[in-house]
Scaffold this motif. Structure first.
Motif, PDB file in Angstrom:
ATOM      1  N   TYR A 186       0.830  -1.195   0.000  1.00 22.33           N
ATOM      2  CA  TYR A 186       0.000   0.000   0.000  1.00 22.33           C
ATOM      3  C   TYR A 186       0.876   1.261   0.000  1.00 22.33           C
ATOM      4  O   TYR A 186       2.062   1.219   0.371  1.00 22.33           O
ATOM      5  N   ALA A 213      -4.080   3.807   0.094  1.00 23.03           N
ATOM      6  CA  ALA A 213      -4.783   3.638   1.367  1.00 23.03           C
ATOM      7  C   ALA A 213      -4.785   4.973   2.107  1.00 23.03           C
ATOM      8  O   ALA A 213      -4.051   5.903   1.762  1.00 23.03           O
ATOM      9  N   ILE A 273      -8.643   0.993   2.577  1.00 21.78           N
ATOM     10  CA  ILE A 273      -8.113   0.813   1.236  1.00 21.78           C
ATOM     11  C   ILE A 273      -9.082   1.439   0.213  1.00 21.78           C
ATOM     12  O   ILE A 273     -10.266   1.190   0.266  1.00 21.78           O
TER      13      ILE A 273
END
Length: 264
Positions: A107, A255, A264
């Protein structure tokens, strides 16, 4: 040295400089050596003193022995650099992706530079991280980040090339035993650091190159376990998402922190 004299080892493990020193002192005998293994070969090659020692050791051992050079990333110049003592090399590559994307989720979170340390602190609480590593790019950033974490009640300690061997061992022991929850580190911790159950890698400073991301992310998701890698990016660094996708064949999902949770 006493142990080397009394118990002739099957395997000697050490840094190139120390191994060479013991050879020069005639505490390590080379006549029976069959194989030389150089781990993290790319890092060794990048450090002149280490590579000079590797070269000297290898020349003393001779060209009729086996040499293994191991790393997640192999520089193109390796064969050229080893030609004097290992002229015939074969490159063997493991199958699969460079970066673990099966057990590890990747992420990125956008934030301003001034907010990075506080954002990481919030991520630690949001994810309830009990064993995580926070990477920074500069030593100056290391102390600042660690002290701010500790001030806010986090069980954190730092690990860098400036730490003595004893300091590093003490910190790693506490981290392995769960006395510390967060290890703040420069890239020294990205290589060869094997700690069970590291669930999160947070990159407070985005890595300057793909190889660094590869080594950092490899500290989690080990032996089939799951993990998360979260990279903090400023808006001006948005290009790094595509760069990492291209160089490492991974997808970074965007995210954000909302109401104390990572969404997310």
């Amino acid at each position: 040295m006493d142990k080397l004299k009394k118990q002739k080892p099957h395997i000697a493990v050490g840094t190139p400089g120390r191994i060479l020193e013991l050879i020069q002192l005639k505490k390590l005998k080379l006549k029976d050596v069959l194989c030389v293994t150089v781990d993290e070969a790319d890092r060794m090659l990048a450090e002149k003193s280490s590579w000079d020692a590797v070269t000297e050791i290898s020349k003393r051992i001779g060209r009729d022995k086996q040499f293994l050079f191991v790393s997640a990333t192999i520089p193109e110049t390796l064969s050229e650099k080893t030609a004097t003592f290992a002229p015939f090399t074969v490159q063997i590559e493991a199958t699969g992706q460079l970066v673990n994307t099966e057990q590890v989720s990747h992420y990125y979170v956008e934030c301003e530079a001034r907010d990075k340390i506080d954002t990481v602190r919030k991520l630690i609480y949001a994810e309830d991280i009990q064993k995580g590593i926070v990477f920074v790019n500069q030593l100056e950033r290391l102390t600042e980040t660690t002290e701010k974490f500790k001030y806010r009640g986090l069980k954190a300690a730092s690990l860098s090339s400036d730490s003595s061997k004893q300091e590093r061992e003490k910190v790693l022991k506490a981290f392995r035993q769960g006395e510390l929850h967060i290890l703040v580190a420069t890239d020294i911790a990205a290589r060869g650091l094997d700690v069970d159950d590291v669930t999160h890698i947070i990159q407070l400073d985005a890595p300057s190159e793909a190889d660094s991301y590869l080594h950092r992310s490899g500290r989690t998701g080990r032996v089939g376990k799951s993990g998360r890698v979260i990279t903090l990016l400023e808006k001006r660094q948005a290009y790094k998402v595509e760069q990492l996708k291209r160089d490492l064949n991974i997808t970074l999902q965007k995210a954000g922190l909302k109401k104390g949770r990572l969404e997310i």
